[in-house]
Design a protein around this motif. Sequence first.
Motif, PDB file in Angstrom:
ATOM      1  N   THR A  69       0.829  -1.208   0.000  1.00  0.00           N
ATOM      2  CA  THR A  69       0.000   0.000   0.000  1.00  0.00           C
ATOM      3  C   THR A  69       0.864   1.259   0.000  1.00  0.00           C
ATOM      4  O   THR A  69       0.573   2.230  -0.719  1.00  0.00           O
ATOM      5  N   ALA A  70       1.946   1.245   0.791  1.00  0.00           N
ATOM      6  CA  ALA A  70       2.846   2.402   0.827  1.00  0.00           C
ATOM      7  C   ALA A  70       3.497   2.637  -0.535  1.00  0.00           C
ATOM      8  O   ALA A  70       3.606   3.784  -0.998  1.00  0.00           O
ATOM      9  N   ALA A  71       3.925   1.572  -1.201  1.00  0.00           N
ATOM     10  CA  ALA A  71       4.530   1.710  -2.530  1.00  0.00           C
ATOM     11  C   ALA A  71       3.530   2.285  -3.527  1.00  0.00           C
ATOM     12  O   ALA A  71       3.870   3.171  -4.326  1.00  0.00           O
ATOM     13  N   PHE A  72       2.284   1.809  -3.479  1.00  0.00           N
ATOM     14  CA  PHE A  72       1.275   2.318  -4.403  1.00  0.00           C
ATOM     15  C   PHE A  72       0.937   3.783  -4.117  1.00  0.00           C
ATOM     16  O   PHE A  72       0.705   4.572  -5.040  1.00  0.00           O
ATOM     17  N   LEU A  73       0.892   4.159  -2.828  1.00  0.00           N
ATOM     18  CA  LEU A  73       0.623   5.559  -2.495  1.00  0.00           C
ATOM     19  C   LEU A  73       1.735   6.471  -3.002  1.00  0.00           C
ATOM     20  O   LEU A  73       1.465   7.572  -3.511  1.00  0.00           O
ATOM     21  N   LEU A  74       2.974   6.035  -2.874  1.00  0.00           N
ATOM     22  CA  LEU A  74       4.093   6.849  -3.372  1.00  0.00           C
ATOM     23  C   LEU A  74       4.022   7.008  -4.886  1.00  0.00           C
ATOM     24  O   LEU A  74       4.195   8.114  -5.414  1.00  0.00           O
ATOM     25  N   LEU A  75       3.770   5.922  -5.599  1.00  0.00           N
ATOM     26  CA  LEU A  75       3.687   6.012  -7.053  1.00  0.00           C
ATOM     27  C   LEU A  75       2.461   6.819  -7.491  1.00  0.00           C
ATOM     28  O   LEU A  75       2.530   7.613  -8.441  1.00  0.00           O
ATOM     29  N   GLU A  83      -3.429   4.180 -12.468  1.00  0.00           N
ATOM     30  CA  GLU A  83      -3.385   3.230 -13.562  1.00  0.00           C
ATOM     31  C   GLU A  83      -1.966   2.708 -13.777  1.00  0.00           C
ATOM     32  O   GLU A  83      -1.008   3.488 -13.801  1.00  0.00           O
ATOM     33  N   PHE A  84      -1.837   1.392 -13.969  1.00  0.00           N
ATOM     34  CA  PHE A  84      -0.522   0.808 -14.211  1.00  0.00           C
ATOM     35  C   PHE A  84       0.089   1.308 -15.515  1.00  0.00           C
ATOM     36  O   PHE A  84       1.313   1.471 -15.620  1.00  0.00           O
ATOM     37  N   ALA A  85      -0.734   1.549 -16.524  1.00  0.00           N
ATOM     38  CA  ALA A  85      -0.214   2.028 -17.807  1.00  0.00           C
ATOM     39  C   ALA A  85       0.441   3.397 -17.646  1.00  0.00           C
ATOM     40  O   ALA A  85       1.496   3.664 -18.242  1.00  0.00           O
ATOM     41  N   THR A  86      -0.163   4.246 -16.837  1.00  0.00           N
ATOM     42  CA  THR A  86       0.432   5.572 -16.581  1.00  0.00           C
ATOM     43  C   THR A  86       1.726   5.431 -15.795  1.00  0.00           C
ATOM     44  O   THR A  86       2.711   6.136 -16.064  1.00  0.00           O
ATOM     45  N   TRP A  87       1.737   4.550 -14.816  1.00  0.00           N
ATOM     46  CA  TRP A  87       2.974   4.320 -14.055  1.00  0.00           C
ATOM     47  C   TRP A  87       4.099   3.843 -14.956  1.00  0.00           C
ATOM     48  O   TRP A  87       5.243   4.281 -14.818  1.00  0.00           O
ATOM     49  N   ARG A  89       4.600   4.516 -17.963  1.00  0.00           N
ATOM     50  CA  ARG A  89       5.089   5.599 -18.805  1.00  0.00           C
ATOM     51  C   ARG A  89       5.881   6.637 -18.018  1.00  0.00           C
ATOM     52  O   ARG A  89       6.866   7.194 -18.513  1.00  0.00           O
ATOM     53  N   LEU A  90       5.491   6.881 -16.767  1.00  0.00           N
ATOM     54  CA  LEU A  90       6.093   7.974 -16.004  1.00  0.00           C
ATOM     55  C   LEU A  90       7.121   7.513 -14.969  1.00  0.00           C
ATOM     56  O   LEU A  90       7.981   8.302 -14.566  1.00  0.00           O
ATOM     57  N   ALA A  91       7.039   6.269 -14.499  1.00  0.00           N
ATOM     58  CA  ALA A  91       7.899   5.822 -13.398  1.00  0.00           C
ATOM     59  C   ALA A  91       9.386   5.897 -13.715  1.00  0.00           C
ATOM     60  O   ALA A  91      10.182   6.269 -12.832  1.00  0.00           O
ATOM     61  N   PRO A  92       9.844   5.563 -14.941  1.00  0.00           N
ATOM     62  CA  PRO A  92      11.294   5.655 -15.193  1.00  0.00           C
ATOM     63  C   PRO A  92      11.860   7.058 -15.034  1.00  0.00           C
ATOM     64  O   PRO A  92      13.070   7.212 -14.806  1.00  0.00           O
ATOM     65  N   GLY A  93      11.034   8.092 -15.118  1.00  0.00           N
ATOM     66  CA  GLY A  93      11.526   9.454 -14.977  1.00  0.00           C
ATOM     67  C   GLY A  93      11.400  10.027 -13.587  1.00  0.00           C
ATOM     68  O   GLY A  93      11.731  11.204 -13.365  1.00  0.00           O
ATOM     69  N   LEU A  94      10.940   9.255 -12.611  1.00  0.00           N
ATOM     70  CA  LEU A  94      10.791   9.740 -11.247  1.00  0.00           C
ATOM     71  C   LEU A  94      12.150   9.858 -10.566  1.00  0.00           C
ATOM     72  O   LEU A  94      13.139   9.253 -11.009  1.00  0.00           O
ATOM     73  N   PRO A  95      12.240  10.637  -9.484  1.00  0.00           N
ATOM     74  CA  PRO A  95      13.526  10.768  -8.770  1.00  0.00           C
ATOM     75  C   PRO A  95      14.068   9.417  -8.311  1.00  0.00           C
ATOM     76  O   PRO A  95      13.305   8.513  -7.955  1.00  0.00           O
ATOM     77  N   ALA A  96      15.388   9.310  -8.301  1.00  0.00           N
ATOM     78  CA  ALA A  96      16.032   8.029  -7.977  1.00  0.00           C
ATOM     79  C   ALA A  96      15.697   7.579  -6.559  1.00  0.00           C
ATOM     80  O   ALA A  96      15.463   6.383  -6.316  1.00  0.00           O
ATOM     81  N   GLY A  97      15.669   8.507  -5.604  1.00  0.00           N
ATOM     82  CA  GLY A  97      15.364   8.121  -4.230  1.00  0.00           C
ATOM     83  C   GLY A  97      13.968   7.549  -4.090  1.00  0.00           C
ATOM     84  O   GLY A  97      13.758   6.570  -3.361  1.00  0.00           O
ATOM     85  N   LEU A 158       8.570  -0.200 -13.136  1.00  0.00           N
ATOM     86  CA  LEU A 158       9.558   0.748 -12.611  1.00  0.00           C
ATOM     87  C   LEU A 158      10.658   1.056 -13.616  1.00  0.00           C
ATOM     88  O   LEU A 158      11.343   2.072 -13.502  1.00  0.00           O
ATOM     89  N   GLY A 159      10.857   0.193 -14.596  1.00  0.00           N
ATOM     90  CA  GLY A 159      11.877   0.442 -15.604  1.00  0.00           C
ATOM     91  C   GLY A 159      13.267   0.111 -15.118  1.00  0.00           C
ATOM     92  O   GLY A 159      13.466  -0.399 -14.014  1.00  0.00           O
ATOM     93  N   PRO A 160      14.274   0.389 -15.949  1.00  0.00           N
ATOM     94  CA  PRO A 160      15.668   0.081 -15.550  1.00  0.00           C
ATOM     95  C   PRO A 160      16.040   0.812 -14.270  1.00  0.00           C
ATOM     96  O   PRO A 160      15.728   1.989 -14.084  1.00  0.00           O
ATOM     97  N   GLY A 161      16.711   0.104 -13.380  1.00  0.00           N
ATOM     98  CA  GLY A 161      17.140   0.687 -12.120  1.00  0.00           C
ATOM     99  C   GLY A 161      18.629   0.537 -11.921  1.00  0.00           C
ATOM    100  O   GLY A 161      19.343   0.047 -12.805  1.00  0.00           O
ATOM    101  N   PRO A 162      19.133   0.929 -10.766  1.00  0.00           N
ATOM    102  CA  PRO A 162      20.563   0.773 -10.498  1.00  0.00           C
ATOM    103  C   PRO A 162      20.962  -0.691 -10.389  1.00  0.00           C
ATOM    104  O   PRO A 162      20.120  -1.579 -10.255  1.00  0.00           O
TER     105      PRO A 162
END
Length: 560
Positions: A69-75, A83-87, A89-97, A158-162
């Motif tokens: 639930t915490a992960a979904f609230l942050l995203l 929507e997962f489709a929106t995530w 598209r936008l999640a790879p550009g979110l701040p690294a932290g 979430l896309g490519p990560g470290p």
Amino acid sequence: RTILTFVPLFVGSMALVTAAADAISFLVAWEAMSLTSYALVLTDSHDPAVLRSGYIYLVMTHVGAVCLTAAFLLLGNATGSWEFATWARLAPGLPAGLRNGVFLLLVVAFGGKAALVPLHVWLPRAHPVAPSHVSGLMSGVMLKVAVFGLALLGVGILGPGPLWWGLAVLGLGLASAVLGVLYALMEHDLKRLLAYHSVENMGIIAMGLGVALIGRHAHLPQLALLGLVAALFHTLNHALFKTALFLDAGSVQEAGAGRNLDGLGGLLRSMPWTMGSLVVAAIAISGLPPLNGFASEWLTYQALLRLVPAGRGLALAGMAGILGLALTGGLAAACFVKVSGVGALARPRQSAAAGAHEVARAMWVPPLVLAALCVGLGLVPGVVLGPLERVAGATLGLVPGAGAASALRLSLPWETTGISPAVFGVVALLGVLGASGLLAATSRRRPRAAVGEPWACGGALGVDAQYSATAYAKPFRQVFGVLYQPVRAVETHSAVHPFFRVRVVYEGSITPVFDRYLYAPVLGALLVLARHARRVQSGSLRLYLGYVLVTLVLLLAFAH
């Protein structure tokens, strides 16, 4: 009545989790899956041990639900959508932290439901007390729903990560695989042993997911695709042979033989169909060719091997994974030699096993069908590799036909020698039949000797003289004593002189490392905190109204 009510709800909720396209639907279906499985674990709710096991499972599953639930609230807050489709598209550009925090929450949430070490403690407690077909559903399907969630959200959305994302998941998988099979070796309760093997196999799946995350970070699409397909293929294979094993364990229990391996024996004669499917599923879960467990583990080996030329650090991770997977396979084979040898062969060790009989056809046909599928997917893995490659490619966002398919070629005998799977199967079958016919013809030529008791140095040879599961596991307990921390207690009873012993009582156990050194201190700290927090519960209505007033003032102060 509980089973008839909650099994359809359980199956339906798992299907809804995989069909959800937004966070709210996913969370509702996820919680429904957790609560219905909890109700099924408590089928025999009159037993205090069942209640305690169910309580531990409920606590662990809701810790995961809080993290999810915490992960979904942050995203949702960062993207402005559920929507997962929106995530995606936008999640790879979110701040690294933010992305790192979400990834850690997802690993805890899905890793706990998948029973990865050290979040596995609920699994060996819940499986033995649940009905066997419910255990098959939980291990064969529910754990895979967690794999689905981690692959969809952690690897895909979430896309490519470290680099540490992949190394962390690979490390968790390696630890789960090795420790799961080591603890399974020490178990003599058949269902608890199978539960620890679920921890082992979920670790193998996590190793494939770790390779996929590393491939995404290193911009190696073939490596990422190979790792994800290996994880998905082993997910499918584990669902087949583990469900068959739990159904067979339920048949053995239904026949009156019990679950304790030290009390079994001779079941191959009295329960040939059940034991036949159990032996086939045991070969599959041990990763031995030519069954499906070998095919998916071999694909995992290929994924780990491709880490070696990718860099010095990745080479060390790949070699550690290969060595750990090899150790896991050897120990799994040793464990199921114990299960098959002690349970199916020799003479019955207790009267319950001696009186066992084959169960009804409706009980031994389903695991036999699953065992046949294990053989089929081992001989012809390409039947599912194509669809799995398309699913993995869509998850990773790869363009079809990008050349990644060449990474999925298995180095199996019929591919290296040009023999088709059908011809290979026919030749293997003819070889088995020819060897059996030769042995039968040779045995007919020998004069049949009179059947008598084996020589035992002049003494009576009883069933207690047979090799037991405890004796079989002792060498492993000695070799891995640092991990097991075994405890022994031997009590001897003598008659006239200490040399004339009339009875010896032996008791041995191992120390659950995670229970003692991780969960016991955490639980102790929580109990101390609860005792201090109890002081605020005075029972005074005036004091409670004061709490409400102080809280309201603080909220207004922070709001301004």
